[in-house]
Design an enzyme around this catalytic site. Structure first.
Site, PDB file in Angstrom:
ATOM      1  N   LYS A  40       5.940   8.362  19.035  1.00  0.00           N
ATOM      2  CA  LYS A  40       6.504   7.023  19.155  1.00  0.00           C
ATOM      3  C   LYS A  40       6.388   6.481  20.581  1.00  0.00           C
ATOM      4  O   LYS A  40       6.195   5.267  20.774  1.00  0.00           O
ATOM      5  CB  LYS A  40       7.964   7.015  18.681  1.00  0.00           C
ATOM      6  CG  LYS A  40       8.109   7.315  17.193  1.00  0.00           C
ATOM      7  CD  LYS A  40       7.276   6.357  16.328  1.00  0.00           C
ATOM      8  CE  LYS A  40       7.477   6.576  14.844  1.00  0.00           C
ATOM      9  NZ  LYS A  40       6.672   5.649  14.010  1.00  0.00           N
ATOM     10  N   ASP A  51      -4.292   5.838   2.433  1.00  0.00           N
ATOM     11  CA  ASP A  51      -3.896   6.924   3.323  1.00  0.00           C
ATOM     12  C   ASP A  51      -4.438   6.538   4.693  1.00  0.00           C
ATOM     13  O   ASP A  51      -5.654   6.446   4.877  1.00  0.00           O
ATOM     14  CB  ASP A  51      -4.500   8.241   2.840  1.00  0.00           C
ATOM     15  CG  ASP A  51      -4.142   9.424   3.725  1.00  0.00           C
ATOM     16  OD1 ASP A  51      -3.722   9.211   4.889  1.00  0.00           O
ATOM     17  OD2 ASP A  51      -4.319  10.572   3.277  1.00  0.00           O
ATOM     18  N   TYR A  77       7.830  14.272  17.614  1.00  0.00           N
ATOM     19  CA  TYR A  77       7.984  12.969  16.965  1.00  0.00           C
ATOM     20  C   TYR A  77       8.142  11.885  18.021  1.00  0.00           C
ATOM     21  O   TYR A  77       7.502  10.831  17.953  1.00  0.00           O
ATOM     22  CB  TYR A  77       9.198  12.992  16.033  1.00  0.00           C
ATOM     23  CG  TYR A  77       9.555  11.624  15.493  1.00  0.00           C
ATOM     24  CD1 TYR A  77       8.829  11.042  14.467  1.00  0.00           C
ATOM     25  CD2 TYR A  77      10.643  10.914  16.014  1.00  0.00           C
ATOM     26  CE1 TYR A  77       9.159   9.783  13.974  1.00  0.00           C
ATOM     27  CE2 TYR A  77      10.979   9.666  15.525  1.00  0.00           C
ATOM     28  CZ  TYR A  77      10.232   9.104  14.508  1.00  0.00           C
ATOM     29  OH  TYR A  77      10.560   7.860  14.036  1.00  0.00           O
ATOM     30  N   THR A 102      16.864   5.525   4.970  1.00  0.00           N
ATOM     31  CA  THR A 102      15.521   5.720   4.434  1.00  0.00           C
ATOM     32  C   THR A 102      15.358   7.204   4.164  1.00  0.00           C
ATOM     33  O   THR A 102      16.303   7.983   4.322  1.00  0.00           O
ATOM     34  CB  THR A 102      14.454   5.245   5.433  1.00  0.00           C
ATOM     35  OG1 THR A 102      14.465   6.134   6.568  1.00  0.00           O
ATOM     36  CG2 THR A 102      14.745   3.821   5.912  1.00  0.00           C
ATOM     37  N   ASN A 123       3.881   0.561   9.097  1.00  0.00           N
ATOM     38  CA  ASN A 123       5.137   1.242   8.813  1.00  0.00           C
ATOM     39  C   ASN A 123       4.944   2.710   8.460  1.00  0.00           C
ATOM     40  O   ASN A 123       5.848   3.517   8.684  1.00  0.00           O
ATOM     41  CB  ASN A 123       5.844   0.531   7.654  1.00  0.00           C
ATOM     42  CG  ASN A 123       6.978   1.355   7.079  1.00  0.00           C
ATOM     43  OD1 ASN A 123       8.006   1.541   7.706  1.00  0.00           O
ATOM     44  ND2 ASN A 123       6.786   1.873   5.868  1.00  0.00           N
ATOM     45  N   THR A 147       0.822  -1.210   0.000  1.00  0.00           N
ATOM     46  CA  THR A 147       0.000   0.000   0.000  1.00  0.00           C
ATOM     47  C   THR A 147       0.860   1.265   0.000  1.00  0.00           C
ATOM     48  O   THR A 147       1.981   1.282   0.499  1.00  0.00           O
ATOM     49  CB  THR A 147      -0.946   0.041   1.219  1.00  0.00           C
ATOM     50  OG1 THR A 147      -0.197   0.304   2.405  1.00  0.00           O
ATOM     51  CG2 THR A 147      -1.700  -1.277   1.362  1.00  0.00           C
ATOM     52  N   SER A 159       7.974   1.625  15.677  1.00  0.00           N
ATOM     53  CA  SER A 159       8.283   2.699  16.593  1.00  0.00           C
ATOM     54  C   SER A 159       9.624   3.264  16.132  1.00  0.00           C
ATOM     55  O   SER A 159       9.810   3.531  14.938  1.00  0.00           O
ATOM     56  CB  SER A 159       8.323   2.166  18.032  1.00  0.00           C
ATOM     57  OG  SER A 159       8.714   3.163  18.937  1.00  0.00           O
TER      58      SER A 159
END
Length: 289
Positions: free
Chosen positions: A161, A65, A157, A192, A92, A43, A143
């Site tokens: 988490k 979404d 942020y 990433t 994710n 997705t 996480s």
């Protein structure tokens, strides 16, 4: 009609559903499980970015979404119509945001919580009825080492988490008696796009935070694409953990994650021990006979 051995083998292949597959961990994990012959729901908010993955195996590409409940419902239905069930959900999808706490803009904070926390929780609630019915399933929540340890410039942020950590810990106590596993993935710096286009930053920057939040924001941006973590090795590690006889609740990924987590544990132990008498003294005195 008799069922052939090949049909039975396909029916036994696990069905994975992965959010946020356009880049990074999600993309590498989708590639790895497809290569292993697993049926995989791939997705992304823009399906065109992941269409190439479907050609690697028995994949189903869907637009998703995680902030849109209608899209979640449609994706779950499409996955179950195609494959009959969802065995492994990987949450994710997520974004970052660079700003000192005082600099942070509420619309950006709320957007991040919508994706990182509420989107994740919507996905879990969507798959749990089927998993409970089958008394089997696995939920993997991304996480971060930032769910255990905080750093300047990413306070909100970390708040998302830390929320994922607490939610997941409660969940595994609720669903493990029903045959459903839950695992937190806690990576440190990996190559990433997290510190690149996936992370906004505040428009206002306060000079007093230049040496703390400002310095780390600059360092993180400059280090993007040079992190020591390998997303391909991470994907292999996640699958290995899920398929192990005794999967962990916490899967640290990367040397920096392991070292930061162990340092945090030691710092907590020392501080708790130093204040033990005060902590214990806050209860009503025990009655003596």
């Amino acid at each position: 009609m008799a069922t052939t051995s090949s049909q039975s083998a396909v029916a036994e292949n696990p069905v994975w559903f992965i959010t946020g597959c356009s880049t990074g961990f999600g993309r590498e994990l989708a590639k790895h499980v497809l290569e292993r012959g697993y049926r995989t729901v791939v997705t992304a908010r823009n399906p065109d970015e992941v269409n190439d993955l479907a050609a690697m195996g028995e994949g189903l590409v869907l637009k998703l979404d995680v902030t849109d409940q209608a899209e979640i419902d449609a994706a779950i239905k499409a996955a179950e119509d195609k494959f009959g069930r969802i065995d492994v959900l990987v949450n994710n999808a997520g974004i970052g945001y660079f700003a000192a706490v005082e600099e942070s803009e509420e619309d950006q904070i709320r957007r991040m919580f919508e994706i990182n926390v509420f989107g994740l929780s919507r996905m879990m609630r969507a798959v749990l009825p089927g998993m409970r019915h089958r008394r089997k399933g696995f939920i993997v929540n991304f996480s971060s080492i930032g769910g255990l340890v905080s750093f300047p410039s990413t306070g909100y942020y970390h708040a998302t988490k830390f929320a994922v950590e607490g939610l997941s810990e409660a969940l595994w106590q609720e669903v493990e008696p029903l045959g459903i596993k839950v695992m937190l993935v806690e990576p440190s710096g990996f190559r990433t796009d997290w510190a690149g286009r996936s992370a906004n930053e505040s428009k206002r920057q306060i000079d007093d935070y230049a040496a703390t939040a400002g310095a780390r924001r600059t360092q993180s941006r400059a280090h993007s694409g040079k992190q020591p973590g390998d997303p391909v090795r991470a994907a292999h590690a996640i699958v290995k953990a899920i398929e192990s006889p005794n999967p962990p609740h916490h899967l640290l990924l990367g040397n920096n994650a392991y070292e930061a987590a162990m340092a945090k544990l030691e710092n907590l132990r020392l501080e708790f021990s130093e204040w033990e008498a005060v902590s214990r003294g806050a209860d009503f005195p025990k009655e003596t006979k």
